[in-house]
Design a protein around this motif. Structure first.
Motif, PDB file in Angstrom:
ATOM      1  N   GLU A 193      -2.299   6.980   4.765  1.00 25.24           N
ATOM      2  CA  GLU A 193      -3.149   7.029   5.962  1.00 25.24           C
ATOM      3  C   GLU A 193      -2.298   7.220   7.221  1.00 25.24           C
ATOM      4  OE1 GLU A 193      -6.454   7.072   5.846  1.00 25.24           O
ATOM      5  OE2 GLU A 193      -6.261   6.962   3.652  1.00 25.24           O
ATOM      6  N   PRO A 194      -2.824   7.938   8.214  1.00 26.09           N
ATOM      7  CA  PRO A 194      -2.049   8.197   9.441  1.00 26.09           C
ATOM      8  C   PRO A 194      -1.491   6.932  10.101  1.00 26.09           C
ATOM      9  CG  PRO A 194      -3.979   9.595   9.401  1.00 26.09           C
ATOM     10  CD  PRO A 194      -4.114   8.648   8.231  1.00 26.09           C
ATOM     11  N   GLN A 195      -2.298   5.873  10.225  1.00 28.04           N
ATOM     12  CA  GLN A 195      -1.784   4.656  10.871  1.00 28.04           C
ATOM     13  C   GLN A 195      -0.708   3.984  10.025  1.00 28.04           C
ATOM     14  OE1 GLN A 195      -2.373   3.560  14.088  1.00 28.04           O
ATOM     15  NE2 GLN A 195      -0.607   2.287  13.568  1.00 28.04           N
ATOM     16  N   ASP A 196      -0.833   4.063   8.707  1.00 32.89           N
ATOM     17  CA  ASP A 196       0.220   3.496   7.849  1.00 32.89           C
ATOM     18  C   ASP A 196       1.529   4.246   8.051  1.00 32.89           C
ATOM     19  OD1 ASP A 196      -1.520   1.595   6.858  1.00 32.89           O
ATOM     20  OD2 ASP A 196      -1.960   2.709   5.025  1.00 32.89           O
ATOM     21  N   TRP A 197       1.490   5.575   8.211  1.00 33.18           N
ATOM     22  CA  TRP A 197       2.709   6.344   8.484  1.00 33.18           C
ATOM     23  C   TRP A 197       3.320   5.919   9.817  1.00 33.18           C
ATOM     24  CZ3 TRP A 197       5.631   8.620   5.167  1.00 33.18           C
ATOM     25  CH2 TRP A 197       5.106   9.212   4.021  1.00 33.18           C
ATOM     26  N   VAL A 198       2.486   5.699  10.821  1.00 30.33           N
ATOM     27  CA  VAL A 198       2.979   5.257  12.136  1.00 30.33           C
ATOM     28  C   VAL A 198       3.699   3.914  11.983  1.00 30.33           C
ATOM     29  CG1 VAL A 198       2.269   4.444  14.424  1.00 30.33           C
ATOM     30  CG2 VAL A 198       1.282   6.552  13.480  1.00 30.33           C
ATOM     31  N   ASP A 199       3.055   2.964  11.301  1.00 30.57           N
ATOM     32  CA  ASP A 199       3.656   1.639  11.107  1.00 30.57           C
ATOM     33  C   ASP A 199       4.928   1.717  10.271  1.00 30.57           C
ATOM     34  OD1 ASP A 199       1.535   0.545  12.552  1.00 30.57           O
ATOM     35  OD2 ASP A 199       0.428  -0.068  10.748  1.00 30.57           O
ATOM     36  N   PHE A 200       4.882   2.503   9.213  1.00 30.59           N
ATOM     37  CA  PHE A 200       6.028   2.684   8.311  1.00 30.59           C
ATOM     38  C   PHE A 200       7.247   3.164   9.096  1.00 30.59           C
ATOM     39  CE2 PHE A 200       8.293   5.628   5.374  1.00 30.59           C
ATOM     40  CZ  PHE A 200       8.541   4.787   4.303  1.00 30.59           C
ATOM     41  N   ARG A 233       4.980  -2.248  -9.327  1.00 33.62           N
ATOM     42  CA  ARG A 233       4.646  -0.825  -9.163  1.00 33.62           C
ATOM     43  C   ARG A 233       5.618   0.053  -9.948  1.00 33.62           C
ATOM     44  NH1 ARG A 233       1.317   1.029  -4.630  1.00 33.62           N
ATOM     45  NH2 ARG A 233      -0.156  -0.668  -4.401  1.00 33.62           N
ATOM     46  N   ALA A 234       6.881  -0.310  -9.957  1.00 28.37           N
ATOM     47  CA  ALA A 234       7.906   0.499 -10.624  1.00 28.37           C
ATOM     48  C   ALA A 234       7.699   0.544 -12.133  1.00 28.37           C
ATOM     49  CB  ALA A 234       9.295  -0.039 -10.297  1.00 28.37           C
ATOM     50  N   ARG A 235       7.214  -0.528 -12.698  1.00 28.08           N
ATOM     51  CA  ARG A 235       7.012  -0.576 -14.149  1.00 28.08           C
ATOM     52  C   ARG A 235       5.951   0.411 -14.621  1.00 28.08           C
ATOM     53  NH1 ARG A 235       7.760  -6.691 -13.783  1.00 28.08           N
ATOM     54  NH2 ARG A 235       9.766  -7.015 -14.793  1.00 28.08           N
ATOM     55  N   ALA A 236       4.950   0.674 -13.788  1.00 23.79           N
ATOM     56  CA  ALA A 236       3.826   1.533 -14.191  1.00 23.79           C
ATOM     57  C   ALA A 236       4.269   2.916 -14.672  1.00 23.79           C
ATOM     58  CB  ALA A 236       2.808   1.655 -13.066  1.00 23.79           C
ATOM     59  N   PRO A 237       5.183   3.607 -13.968  1.00 25.16           N
ATOM     60  CA  PRO A 237       5.620   4.918 -14.472  1.00 25.16           C
ATOM     61  C   PRO A 237       6.766   4.832 -15.482  1.00 25.16           C
ATOM     62  CG  PRO A 237       6.511   4.580 -12.286  1.00 25.16           C
ATOM     63  CD  PRO A 237       5.626   3.382 -12.594  1.00 25.16           C
ATOM     64  N   PRO A 278       6.554   6.084  -0.756  1.00 25.54           N
ATOM     65  CA  PRO A 278       6.714   5.138   0.354  1.00 25.54           C
ATOM     66  C   PRO A 278       5.615   4.079   0.349  1.00 25.54           C
ATOM     67  CG  PRO A 278       5.866   7.231   1.155  1.00 25.54           C
ATOM     68  CD  PRO A 278       6.087   7.378  -0.330  1.00 25.54           C
ATOM     69  N   TYR A 279       6.009   2.847   0.638  1.00 29.28           N
ATOM     70  CA  TYR A 279       5.075   1.725   0.643  1.00 29.28           C
ATOM     71  C   TYR A 279       5.226   0.916   1.919  1.00 29.28           C
ATOM     72  CZ  TYR A 279       4.569   2.599  -4.359  1.00 29.28           C
ATOM     73  OH  TYR A 279       4.331   3.172  -5.574  1.00 29.28           O
ATOM     74  N   LEU A 280       4.120   0.284   2.270  1.00 29.47           N
ATOM     75  CA  LEU A 280       4.062  -0.594   3.427  1.00 29.47           C
ATOM     76  C   LEU A 280       3.551  -1.947   2.950  1.00 29.47           C
ATOM     77  CD1 LEU A 280       4.341  -0.472   6.576  1.00 29.47           C
ATOM     78  CD2 LEU A 280       1.916   0.123   6.635  1.00 29.47           C
ATOM     79  N   LEU A 281       4.291  -2.999   3.251  1.00 29.50           N
ATOM     80  CA  LEU A 281       3.839  -4.347   2.926  1.00 29.50           C
ATOM     81  C   LEU A 281       2.966  -4.837   4.069  1.00 29.50           C
ATOM     82  CD1 LEU A 281       4.027  -6.901   1.081  1.00 29.50           C
ATOM     83  CD2 LEU A 281       5.833  -7.686   2.636  1.00 29.50           C
ATOM     84  N   LYS A 282       1.770  -5.286   3.703  1.00 31.02           N
ATOM     85  CA  LYS A 282       0.859  -5.840   4.687  1.00 31.02           C
ATOM     86  C   LYS A 282       0.427  -7.231   4.252  1.00 31.02           C
ATOM     87  CE  LYS A 282      -1.292  -1.536   6.245  1.00 31.02           C
ATOM     88  NZ  LYS A 282      -2.604  -0.894   6.485  1.00 31.02           N
ATOM     89  N   LYS A 283       0.229  -8.057   5.247  1.00 33.24           N
ATOM     90  CA  LYS A 283      -0.332  -9.388   5.008  1.00 33.24           C
ATOM     91  C   LYS A 283      -1.466  -9.544   6.011  1.00 33.24           C
ATOM     92  CE  LYS A 283       0.714 -14.266   4.745  1.00 33.24           C
ATOM     93  NZ  LYS A 283       1.661 -15.324   5.085  1.00 33.24           N
ATOM     94  N   ASP A 284      -2.654  -9.753   5.496  1.00 34.59           N
ATOM     95  CA  ASP A 284      -3.834  -9.855   6.361  1.00 34.59           C
ATOM     96  C   ASP A 284      -3.923  -8.660   7.314  1.00 34.59           C
ATOM     97  OD1 ASP A 284      -4.419 -12.297   5.138  1.00 34.59           O
ATOM     98  OD2 ASP A 284      -3.208 -13.395   6.600  1.00 34.59           O
ATOM     99  N   ASP A 285      -3.702  -7.480   6.773  1.00 30.64           N
ATOM    100  CA  ASP A 285      -3.778  -6.203   7.500  1.00 30.64           C
ATOM    101  C   ASP A 285      -2.673  -5.991   8.529  1.00 30.64           C
ATOM    102  OD1 ASP A 285      -5.955  -5.070   6.139  1.00 30.64           O
ATOM    103  OD2 ASP A 285      -7.359  -6.216   7.369  1.00 30.64           O
ATOM    104  N   VAL A 296       0.827  -1.206   0.000  1.00 30.81           N
ATOM    105  CA  VAL A 296       0.000   0.000   0.000  1.00 30.81           C
ATOM    106  C   VAL A 296       0.858   1.251   0.000  1.00 30.81           C
ATOM    107  CG1 VAL A 296      -1.940  -1.122   1.164  1.00 30.81           C
ATOM    108  CG2 VAL A 296      -0.254   0.076   2.518  1.00 30.81           C
ATOM    109  N   ALA A 297       0.419   2.226  -0.780  1.00 28.59           N
ATOM    110  CA  ALA A 297       1.051   3.543  -0.729  1.00 28.59           C
ATOM    111  C   ALA A 297       0.762   4.122   0.649  1.00 28.59           C
ATOM    112  CB  ALA A 297       0.490   4.437  -1.825  1.00 28.59           C
TER     113      ALA A 297
END
Length: 149
Positions: A10-17, A99-103, A49-56, A6-7
């Motif tokens: 979200e605030p919680q994603d930034w905290v986890d990142f 993801r990198a290929r897209a741009p 920035p990306y965060l890898l998640k598995k089952d949230d 996930v890009a």
């Protein structure tokens, strides 16, 4: 069990990142009190920035910096200590490559820590000096590599 890269928006994603990077890339290596969760590069237009998640559950972090001319740098790759060695890094690398290929990226670049060389070599990266000026601070002992997509 499903993975998602996930890009970070979200605030919680930034905290986890930031928590994963602080712990695995800094504190686990004895670098206390130096991690900057407000570093401008994390919020720059070129940075993704990306965060890898598995089952949230947040398991890993990576940042893709678009450098132009079909090149991108992979930055600050980390997998939580309790999840290391279970293939999550390979999944994150595959999802990031997509993801990198897209741009229009055709070349990925990384400053690899010595203890990560085996991982990168097994996933198709090769040693390649791309910018010696990058090898400062926490990257001073890294080995530069590239992966052609």
């Amino acid at each position: 069990m499903s993975y998602v890269l996930v890009a970070v928006t979200e605030p919680q994603d930034w905290v986890d990142f930031h928590a994963i990077r602080r712990q695995e890339l800094f504190e686990a290596k004895g670098r206390f009190g130096v991690y900057n969760d407000k570093h401008p590069d994390d919020y720059a237009d070129f940075a993704h920035p990306y965060l890898l998640k598995k089952d949230d559950r947040a398991l890993g972090t990576v940042r893709l910096d678009l450098l132009g001319e079909g090149k991108a740098a992979v930055r600050l790759v980390a997998i939580t200590r309790d999840a290391q060695g279970a293939g999550h890094g390979r999944v994150m690398e595959q999802l990031l490559t997509e993801r990198a290929r897209a741009p229009g990226v055709h070349t990925l670049l990384v400053n690899a820590a010595a203890d990560a060389l085996g991982f990168y070599e097994k996933t198709g990266w090769e040693r390649f000096e791309w910018d010696r000026d990058e090898l400062v601070g926490i990257a001073e002992s890294c080995i530069q590599m590239r992966k052609l997509l």
